[in-house]
Design a protein around this motif. Structure first.
Motif, PDB file in Angstrom:
ATOM      1  N   LEU A   1       0.814  -1.211   0.000  1.00 57.76           N
ATOM      2  CA  LEU A   1       0.000   0.000   0.000  1.00 57.76           C
ATOM      3  C   LEU A   1       0.850   1.265   0.000  1.00 57.76           C
ATOM      4  N   GLU A   2       2.043   1.196   0.577  1.00 59.36           N
ATOM      5  CA  GLU A   2       2.944   2.351   0.515  1.00 59.36           C
ATOM      6  C   GLU A   2       3.363   2.614  -0.927  1.00 59.36           C
ATOM      7  N   ARG A   3       3.547   1.558  -1.698  1.00 54.91           N
ATOM      8  CA  ARG A   3       3.886   1.725  -3.110  1.00 54.91           C
ATOM      9  C   ARG A   3       2.650   2.087  -3.921  1.00 54.91           C
ATOM     10  N   ARG A   4       1.535   1.483  -3.587  1.00 51.79           N
ATOM     11  CA  ARG A   4       0.306   1.694  -4.355  1.00 51.79           C
ATOM     12  C   ARG A   4      -0.236   3.107  -4.195  1.00 51.79           C
ATOM     13  N   GLY A   5      -0.188   3.671  -2.968  1.00 54.65           N
ATOM     14  CA  GLY A   5      -0.764   4.986  -2.725  1.00 54.65           C
ATOM     15  C   GLY A   5      -2.284   4.926  -2.756  1.00 54.65           C
ATOM     16  N   GLY A   6      -2.935   6.073  -2.924  1.00 55.23           N
ATOM     17  CA  GLY A   6      -4.387   6.094  -2.996  1.00 55.23           C
ATOM     18  C   GLY A   6      -5.041   6.530  -1.706  1.00 55.23           C
ATOM     19  N   THR A   7      -6.369   6.546  -1.704  1.00 55.49           N
ATOM     20  CA  THR A   7      -7.158   6.954  -0.540  1.00 55.49           C
ATOM     21  C   THR A   7      -7.867   5.751   0.055  1.00 55.49           C
ATOM     22  N   VAL A   8      -8.479   5.953   1.216  1.00 56.56           N
ATOM     23  CA  VAL A   8      -9.169   4.846   1.889  1.00 56.56           C
ATOM     24  C   VAL A   8     -10.346   4.331   1.069  1.00 56.56           C
ATOM     25  N   ALA A   9     -10.841   5.144   0.147  1.00 53.35           N
ATOM     26  CA  ALA A   9     -11.984   4.730  -0.673  1.00 53.35           C
ATOM     27  C   ALA A   9     -11.562   3.898  -1.876  1.00 53.35           C
ATOM     28  N   ASP A  10     -10.267   3.875  -2.189  1.00 59.46           N
ATOM     29  CA  ASP A  10      -9.778   3.135  -3.348  1.00 59.46           C
ATOM     30  C   ASP A  10      -9.672   1.643  -3.066  1.00 59.46           C
ATOM     31  N   TYR A  11      -9.759   0.860  -4.125  1.00 61.42           N
ATOM     32  CA  TYR A  11      -9.564  -0.582  -3.978  1.00 61.42           C
ATOM     33  C   TYR A  11      -8.095  -0.874  -3.682  1.00 61.42           C
ATOM     34  N   ALA A  12      -7.861  -1.823  -2.802  1.00 56.88           N
ATOM     35  CA  ALA A  12      -6.478  -2.173  -2.440  1.00 56.88           C
ATOM     36  C   ALA A  12      -5.736  -2.780  -3.624  1.00 56.88           C
ATOM     37  N   PHE A  13      -6.475  -3.496  -4.486  1.00 55.54           N
ATOM     38  CA  PHE A  13      -5.857  -4.154  -5.633  1.00 55.54           C
ATOM     39  C   PHE A  13      -6.584  -3.707  -6.906  1.00 55.54           C
ATOM     40  N   PRO A  14      -6.116  -2.602  -7.502  1.00 55.92           N
ATOM     41  CA  PRO A  14      -6.816  -2.023  -8.649  1.00 55.92           C
ATOM     42  C   PRO A  14      -6.675  -2.852  -9.918  1.00 55.92           C
ATOM     43  N   SER A  15      -7.617  -2.626 -10.821  1.00 53.47           N
ATOM     44  CA  SER A  15      -7.591  -3.275 -12.132  1.00 53.47           C
ATOM     45  C   SER A  15      -6.476  -2.686 -12.984  1.00 53.47           C
ATOM     46  N   ARG A  16      -5.893  -3.526 -13.830  1.00 53.50           N
ATOM     47  CA  ARG A  16      -4.883  -3.030 -14.764  1.00 53.50           C
ATOM     48  C   ARG A  16      -5.527  -2.232 -15.888  1.00 53.50           C
ATOM     49  N   VAL A  17      -6.789  -2.510 -16.169  1.00 54.66           N
ATOM     50  CA  VAL A  17      -7.502  -1.860 -17.270  1.00 54.66           C
ATOM     51  C   VAL A  17      -8.124  -0.539 -16.829  1.00 54.66           C
ATOM     52  N   ASP A  18      -8.746  -0.550 -15.638  1.00 58.86           N
ATOM     53  CA  ASP A  18      -9.422   0.631 -15.119  1.00 58.86           C
ATOM     54  C   ASP A  18      -8.908   0.891 -13.707  1.00 58.86           C
TER      55      ASP A  18
END
Length: 210
Positions: free
Chosen positions: A110-127
């Motif tokens: 998550l430190e590498r991924r970044g984002g907010t608490v509302a974001d998915y922890a494992f985002p899609s590669r497409v969207d």
């Protein structure tokens, strides 16, 4: 309308499960868990290591695992020790623990991924606003088990869901606890899911002296 087995058209039709292994997928052993972790660490795949660890600890179905949001596992600047999600299949909440090793791999990702608490922890590669698909998750599991020399026909996403539950059951024999952890509505579902049979029942009974 379905076809009768006696219809001429069915005589040369290949069964849908021909050549496929169906039924309950095997859980991983402790040795296999560490083999997958070693492989993912060696390949420096932070996301996959976090996803694998979370799958083992959470005991969630794939459809629920891929929809985990950052806020489900993060509280402030720390990874939660416990979390709760609403299951898609039953609409009921289920809680799970996050052990130290799993919290560490989640934090690194998550430190590498970044984002907010509302974001998915494992985002899609497409969207990037969407989550990893269950199909892609299944492909990743196939890749992980194949990498450590296992046959992917014998293992799948449910292997990861069953792994810790099977270990807890083997250590305690407590079906009710496993039912709660898996979020099953009926104990009968847990019995079938773990593949509990008469031999298991007798073994548990033999441990109890009166």
């Amino acid at each position: 309308m379905g076809h009768s087995q006696y219809d001429p058209v069915m005589q040369n039709r290949t069964a849908w499960n021909s050549g496929k292994m169906v039924g309950t997928k095997r859980p991983l052993t402790q040795k296999q868990i560490w083999a997958v972790r070693f492989f993912l660490d060696r390949e420096e795949r932070l996301r996959d290591r976090a996803l694998f660890d979370l799958a083992i600890d959470s005991k969630l179905r794939g459809c629920d695992l891929v929809k985990i949001r950052i806020g489900d596992v993060v509280a402030g600047a720390e990874i939660r020790t416990r979390s709760i999600v609403i299951q898609q299949k039953t609409g009921r909440p289920v809680q799970f623990e996050l052990t130290a090793d799993v919290r560490a791999s989640l934090l690194a990702w998550l430190e590498r991924r970044g984002g907010t608490v509302a974001d998915y922890a494992f985002p899609s590669r497409v969207d990037c606003a969407g989550h990893l698909s269950t199909r892609q998750y299944a492909r990743l599991v196939d890749e992980w088990v194949t990498a450590i020399g296992l046959r992917r026909t014998e293992y799948g996403t449910h292997s990861l869901r069953r792994t810790k539950a099977a270990m807890i059951y083997k250590a305690t024999g407590n079906l009710r606890a496993i039912q709660i952890l898996l979020g099953h509505t009926k104990i009968e579902n847990t019995v079938r899911y773990l593949g509990v049979d008469i031999e298991d029942a007798l073994t548990i009974a033999e441990r109890t002296e009166i």
